[in-house]
Design a protein around this motif. Structure first.
Motif, PDB file in Angstrom:
ATOM      1  N   VAL A 135       0.856  -1.183   0.000  1.00  0.00           N
ATOM      2  CA  VAL A 135       0.000   0.000   0.000  1.00  0.00           C
ATOM      3  C   VAL A 135       0.891   1.231   0.000  1.00  0.00           C
ATOM      4  N   LEU A 136       0.747   2.059  -1.032  1.00  0.00           N
ATOM      5  CA  LEU A 136       1.555   3.268  -1.182  1.00  0.00           C
ATOM      6  C   LEU A 136       1.197   4.267  -0.091  1.00  0.00           C
ATOM      7  N   LYS A 137       2.234   4.786   0.573  1.00  0.00           N
ATOM      8  CA  LYS A 137       2.030   5.834   1.569  1.00  0.00           C
ATOM      9  C   LYS A 137       2.354   7.169   0.923  1.00  0.00           C
ATOM     10  N   PRO A 138       1.653   8.206   1.127  1.00  0.00           N
ATOM     11  CA  PRO A 138       0.479   8.338   1.979  1.00  0.00           C
ATOM     12  C   PRO A 138      -0.845   8.143   1.241  1.00  0.00           C
ATOM     13  N   SER A 139      -0.845   7.888  -0.073  1.00  0.00           N
ATOM     14  CA  SER A 139      -2.086   7.872  -0.854  1.00  0.00           C
ATOM     15  C   SER A 139      -3.009   6.702  -0.536  1.00  0.00           C
ATOM     16  N   MET A 177      13.119 -10.994   6.909  1.00  0.00           N
ATOM     17  CA  MET A 177      11.727 -11.404   6.986  1.00  0.00           C
ATOM     18  C   MET A 177      10.800 -10.193   6.993  1.00  0.00           C
ATOM     19  N   LEU A 178       9.673 -10.326   6.270  1.00  0.00           N
ATOM     20  CA  LEU A 178       8.636  -9.302   6.239  1.00  0.00           C
ATOM     21  C   LEU A 178       7.413  -9.827   6.971  1.00  0.00           C
ATOM     22  N   LYS A 179       6.717  -8.937   7.685  1.00  0.00           N
ATOM     23  CA  LYS A 179       5.444  -9.310   8.271  1.00  0.00           C
ATOM     24  C   LYS A 179       4.425  -8.225   7.932  1.00  0.00           C
ATOM     25  N   SER A 180       3.170  -8.613   7.959  1.00  0.00           N
ATOM     26  CA  SER A 180       2.110  -7.679   7.630  1.00  0.00           C
ATOM     27  C   SER A 180       2.205  -6.442   8.519  1.00  0.00           C
ATOM     28  N   GLY A 181       2.099  -5.271   7.899  1.00  0.00           N
ATOM     29  CA  GLY A 181       2.197  -4.004   8.621  1.00  0.00           C
ATOM     30  C   GLY A 181       3.565  -3.368   8.562  1.00  0.00           C
ATOM     31  N   ASP A 182       4.572  -4.108   8.069  1.00  0.00           N
ATOM     32  CA  ASP A 182       5.914  -3.533   7.957  1.00  0.00           C
ATOM     33  C   ASP A 182       5.926  -2.391   6.936  1.00  0.00           C
ATOM     34  N   GLU A 183       6.673  -1.346   7.274  1.00  0.00           N
ATOM     35  CA  GLU A 183       6.898  -0.248   6.334  1.00  0.00           C
ATOM     36  C   GLU A 183       8.123  -0.611   5.494  1.00  0.00           C
ATOM     37  N   VAL A 184       7.966  -0.543   4.175  1.00  0.00           N
ATOM     38  CA  VAL A 184       9.066  -0.866   3.263  1.00  0.00           C
ATOM     39  C   VAL A 184       9.333   0.358   2.396  1.00  0.00           C
ATOM     40  N   ARG A 185      10.592   0.781   2.352  1.00  0.00           N
ATOM     41  CA  ARG A 185      10.971   1.949   1.550  1.00  0.00           C
ATOM     42  C   ARG A 185      11.936   1.513   0.465  1.00  0.00           C
ATOM     43  N   PHE A 186      11.596   1.871  -0.774  1.00  0.00           N
ATOM     44  CA  PHE A 186      12.449   1.640  -1.939  1.00  0.00           C
ATOM     45  C   PHE A 186      12.935   3.017  -2.367  1.00  0.00           C
ATOM     46  N   GLY A 187      14.194   3.361  -2.096  1.00  0.00           N
ATOM     47  CA  GLY A 187      14.648   4.734  -2.316  1.00  0.00           C
ATOM     48  C   GLY A 187      13.841   5.631  -1.391  1.00  0.00           C
ATOM     49  N   LYS A 188      13.081   6.569  -1.980  1.00  0.00           N
ATOM     50  CA  LYS A 188      12.227   7.461  -1.186  1.00  0.00           C
ATOM     51  C   LYS A 188      10.753   7.109  -1.298  1.00  0.00           C
ATOM     52  N   VAL A 189      10.429   5.995  -1.966  1.00  0.00           N
ATOM     53  CA  VAL A 189       9.040   5.584  -2.160  1.00  0.00           C
ATOM     54  C   VAL A 189       8.692   4.576  -1.063  1.00  0.00           C
ATOM     55  N   THR A 190       7.652   4.898  -0.288  1.00  0.00           N
ATOM     56  CA  THR A 190       7.318   4.109   0.906  1.00  0.00           C
ATOM     57  C   THR A 190       5.986   3.389   0.746  1.00  0.00           C
ATOM     58  N   PHE A 191       5.978   2.132   1.161  1.00  0.00           N
ATOM     59  CA  PHE A 191       4.785   1.292   1.123  1.00  0.00           C
ATOM     60  C   PHE A 191       4.617   0.595   2.457  1.00  0.00           C
ATOM     61  N   GLU A 192       3.412   0.085   2.688  1.00  0.00           N
ATOM     62  CA  GLU A 192       3.164  -0.827   3.804  1.00  0.00           C
ATOM     63  C   GLU A 192       2.905  -2.198   3.221  1.00  0.00           C
ATOM     64  N   PHE A 193       3.584  -3.213   3.745  1.00  0.00           N
ATOM     65  CA  PHE A 193       3.412  -4.586   3.294  1.00  0.00           C
ATOM     66  C   PHE A 193       2.199  -5.180   4.005  1.00  0.00           C
ATOM     67  N   LYS A 194       1.285  -5.797   3.241  1.00  0.00           N
ATOM     68  CA  LYS A 194       0.071  -6.384   3.812  1.00  0.00           C
ATOM     69  C   LYS A 194      -0.041  -7.820   3.351  1.00  0.00           C
ATOM     70  N   ALA A 195      -0.084  -8.739   4.299  1.00  0.00           N
ATOM     71  CA  ALA A 195      -0.320 -10.152   4.000  1.00  0.00           C
ATOM     72  C   ALA A 195      -1.375 -10.656   4.963  1.00  0.00           C
ATOM     73  N   ALA A 196      -2.387 -11.321   4.413  1.00  0.00           N
ATOM     74  CA  ALA A 196      -3.478 -11.825   5.267  1.00  0.00           C
ATOM     75  C   ALA A 196      -3.100 -13.144   5.891  1.00  0.00           C
TER      76      ALA A 196
END
Length: 144
Positions: A43-47, A125-144
């Motif tokens: 999920v792209l932050k902040p949009s 390791m990634l878990k749901s809710g982790d913030e992941v940043r690629f360069g300056k582009v930030t996302f939240e990782f979501k896994a059910a």
């Protein structure tokens, strides 16, 4: 395929307009239900814009570069990847059963998980809710 800029007809599958050179948006093709895991997304932050991740054991992430023949599974160009310092082959997510790991592929501007910069080629390791940043582009990782 019609160019959105100059309205020129182009060959199906063309990436750029023959007339004006504008980038052409790929025609939407139906995606088989098994091709995308609706339970795993970023999920792209902040949009809040959501990107479903392909249901593959290894997902490459970066910026598309047709000239170099680089086509990552997830292209961050439409999400500010070029301006945000995302490398062409920036990182990959590896799925092992229900466990997800992320690995920086030696990117120029780093990958970070929860504000911790990753060492290149060292899976984390990634878990749901982790913030992941690629360069300056930030996302939240979501896994059910």
């Amino acid at each position: 395929m019609i160019c959105p800029e100059c309205k020129q007809e182009n060959m199906t599958g063309a990436l750029f307009c023959d007339e004006c050179g504008a980038k052409l948006k790929a025609e939407e093709e139906p995606i088989a239900a098994s091709a995308v895991s609706g339970n795993v997304k970023i999920v792209l932050k902040p949009s809040g814009e959501e990107i479903s991740l392909p249901d593959k054991t290894e997902i490459t992430m970066g910026r598309e570069d047709p000239v170099s023949g680089i086509f990552p599974d997830v292209d961050f160009t439409p999400y500010g990847g070029d301006e945000g310092g995302v490398s062409r082959l920036h990182a990959k997510i590896v799925k092992e059963g229900d466990v997800y790991k992320i690995e920086d592929l030696g990117s120029t501007n780093a990958t970070a998980v929860n504000k911790q910069r990753l060492s290149p080629h060292t899976p984390v390791m990634l878990k749901s809710g982790d913030e992941v940043r690629f360069g300056k582009v930030t996302f939240e990782f979501k896994a059910a």
